[in-house]
Design a protein around this motif. Sequence first.
Motif, PDB file in Angstrom:
ATOM      1  N   TYR A  54       3.043  51.277 -24.688  1.00 28.56           N
ATOM      2  CA  TYR A  54       4.014  52.088 -25.420  1.00 28.56           C
ATOM      3  C   TYR A  54       3.859  53.521 -24.987  1.00 28.56           C
ATOM      4  N   ALA A 175       7.367  47.301 -27.599  1.00 28.91           N
ATOM      5  CA  ALA A 175       6.514  47.157 -28.774  1.00 28.91           C
ATOM      6  C   ALA A 175       6.151  45.689 -28.936  1.00 28.91           C
ATOM      7  N   ASP A 450       3.947  46.177 -33.903  1.00 31.04           N
ATOM      8  CA  ASP A 450       3.531  47.050 -32.804  1.00 31.04           C
ATOM      9  C   ASP A 450       2.033  47.322 -32.802  1.00 31.04           C
TER      10      ASP A 450
END
Length: 488
Positions: A54, A175, A450
Amino acid sequence: MSYPGYPPTGYPPFPGYPPAGQESSFPPSGQYPFPSGFPPMGGGAYPQVPSGGYPGAGGYPAPGGYPAPGGYPGAPQPGGAPSYPGVPPGHGFGVPPSGAGFSGYPQPPSQSYGGGPAQVPLPGGFPGGQMPSQYPGGQPTYPSQISTESFPSYPVFSHVSLDCSSEPAAVTQGAQGTIRPVANFDAMRDAEILRKAMKGFGTDEQAIVDVVANRSNDQRQKIKAAFKTSYGKDLIKDLKSELSGNMEELILALFMPPTYYDAWSLRKAMQGAGTQERVLIEILCTRTNQEIREIVRCYQSEFGRDLEKDIRSDTSGHFERLLVSMCQGNRDENQSVNHQMAQEDAQRLYQAGEGRLGTDESCFNMILATRSFPQLRATMEAYSRMANRDLLSSVSLEFSGYVESGLKTILQCALNRPAFFAERLYYAMKGAGTDDSTLVRIVVTRSEIDLVQIKQMFAQMYQKTLGTMIAGDTSGDYRRLLLAIVGQ
């Protein structure tokens, strides 16, 4: 349609949020990051983002500067962006960059928070995007076969229009959760494993951990129903009789549907003497519009109370107004960015704060409560160029207390949501004692959303893994289950 199973007796109260004496799980004032990204403690640039990390590939800067992914020229002069977290307030960016770009968080083009085409939110979870109008495969309700007697201390779920996919949708782009639905799932077989683990003298906690930590929330609901069908007993009551303390709290949280868990956490935060403001901020300032609206309906149907009225009675002033704004669930979630509006909003925020004597709090509330996260990121870019200071630092100078924490939480989530939760986890375990309720709540609620990205940000920000810190702050079966959830 109804929520899976919560009639009126027996649910043990969780500890407070946070426990007495541990209210400082949020970082002290002035220790939020500047929007120049999240370099590791002590300065320096990001390490290379792990595969699938991410934000999306290409979003992190190379050591020594920001190569302007997605079209952001104009990095600040070296030393102009202090490291995150723990930076003193008010240092700003130094000389603003000469270009039109922003030196802050990397923002790959595919990154999405408010529900654009790049994201497919997980049902019942908290992805950074608007919930789609239809889940993959239709909009099935919570399984009708779920027991209505699983959590005995709360009212039976009323018929409210809360939809939930039978299985989580594909993870959002960029995610990823640590828990996914197991293939070849057999609820009856899992129910039998749990029954054998609790039968006779002693309890086979490892067998319980192996099942619970490797099933999605939807699959756990089906296990609960299968257990009652097969044995005529309530799984939650059996688990409560075999477990205690933090392990019991964690197991019960895992067996609550996500929307109910958020509503339940809000109710406990405002119940009795005192209010756990950090819980209100963590939930209401980070969830999507769809999630907030479902939480509001669930809160009313399950506890017979109006969430907004409870917020008004338990908070006051500008903090109350911010939370009331949040619980409307009306933030703009359009992914397009209006750069002229961003420039105008930046000017208005400057004139409402640093550009005047005193602070026009309503201006900050209006912009931060209504603008989409991509729009807020553009506003922060414009503000840093115009004011020679980042917006987070200005909020620290102009506000204090819980309203400051709430406003900064919104900006944090606009910039990098996993980093916000990584910081919350860090401060829940830092120092003497552990804020177990915050630890449990974040690990459980992010486990299918996530948590992979939260782990990556945690390692980059603190030079240690989340699993290492959990292992050092917890013990026994509680530690074993937490580590299984986070994938250690």
